[in-house]
Design a protein around this motif. Structure first.
Motif, PDB file in Angstrom:
ATOM      1  N   ARG A  51       0.678  -1.123  -0.073  1.00  0.00           N
ATOM      2  CA  ARG A  51       0.150   0.033  -0.059  1.00  0.00           C
ATOM      3  C   ARG A  51       0.863   1.159   0.015  1.00  0.00           C
ATOM      4  NH1 ARG A  51      -4.564   1.669   4.718  1.00  0.00           N
ATOM      5  NH2 ARG A  51      -5.772   3.090   3.331  1.00  0.00           N
ATOM      6  N   ASN A  52       0.390   2.273  -0.531  1.00  0.00           N
ATOM      7  CA  ASN A  52       1.250   3.383  -0.875  1.00  0.00           C
ATOM      8  C   ASN A  52       2.418   3.418  -1.716  1.00  0.00           C
ATOM      9  OD1 ASN A  52      -0.933   4.872   0.515  1.00  0.00           O
ATOM     10  ND2 ASN A  52       0.040   4.494   2.401  1.00  0.00           N
TER      11      ASN A  52
ATOM     12  N   LYS B   3       3.214   5.996  -3.848  1.00  0.00           N
ATOM     13  CA  LYS B   3       3.402   7.598  -3.272  1.00  0.00           C
ATOM     14  C   LYS B   3       5.058   7.569  -3.156  1.00  0.00           C
ATOM     15  CE  LYS B   3      -1.294   8.119  -1.345  1.00  0.00           C
ATOM     16  NZ  LYS B   3      -1.693   8.392  -0.132  1.00  0.00           N
TER      17      LYS B   3
END
Length: 217
Positions: free
Chosen positions: A205-206, A209
């Protein structure tokens, strides 16, 4: 004679249980076959024909791997790009690439990498997640790790670090010297590159980013 409620009728519950059990069994069988198709490794022919597989064939090490945002799926997905040299070659055969990946997988198990790292959701969180390590900007041409090792390519920098981790301190949690040979390091880097090409539904997750994780920006 008073009418018996259906909720207190044993036959109703017996039939309901039979139907639910049967439906669950059929659903489980369908999911098993569907999953088997999803996790089956692709082939070199798939890559050459640009057939997308969740787990690409081992010759994916001959190609550049990037990530792009999928608005439909709401997360980044791996994209197999043009040919890219890996340890000086972009013509690794399916047998050669498969053997290299196998060596890397055995190396990760022998060295017990998951004792500290996470791979595809399995392992510890003491050290960085390795699932997308190949795309870490620190290993890019202008990245800190490639500059520190003095190597001119990402794969050479990663292999150098794996062989001599104590020479290149990264942070407080330093990687121990595991006695990794040059050939084992090459296999491990191939294994990590292949792993980064696997469509993991946006996991970790992420990841997108992280600076440099998507489209090499």
């Amino acid at each position: 004679m008073a009418k018996t409620s259906v909720w207190s009728d044993n036959r109703f519950w017996q039939r309901s249980a039979a139907w639910i059990t049967g439906f669950a069994a059929v659903l489980l069988i369908w999911l098993t076959f569907d999953t088997a198709g999803q996790i089956s490794m692709g082939t070199d022919a798939d890559l050459q024909n640009k057939v997308t597989k969740r787990v690409p064939g081992p010759t994916v090490i001959n190609y550049k791997i990037t990530y792009e945002m999928s608005t439909k799926r709401g997360h980044e997905v791996p994209v197999i790009g043009e040919k890219e040299k890996f340890f000086g070659r972009d013509d690794w055969s399916e047998e050669e690439a498969g053997a290299l990946l196998h060596l890397g997988k055995l190396g990760s198990q022998t060295k017990n990498c998951m004792n500290c790292h996470t791979l595809l959701g399995n392992g510890a969180y003491y050290a960085p997640d390795l699932t997308k390590a190949w795309l870490d900007p620190a290993w890019q041409n202008d990245g800190t790790m490639q500059a520190m090792t003095g190597k001119s390519t990402k794969e050479e920098a990663m292999a150098e670090f794996l062989q001599h981790p104590s020479t290149y301190p990264t942070h407080a949690r330093m990687m121990p010297d595991l006695g990794i040979t040059a050939e084992e390091a090459k296999g491990l880097v191939a294994f990590l590159k292949h792993m980064s090409s696997i469509d993991t539904n946006g996991f970790p997750r992420n990841f997108g980013k992280i600076q440099g994780a998507v489209n090499g920006k």
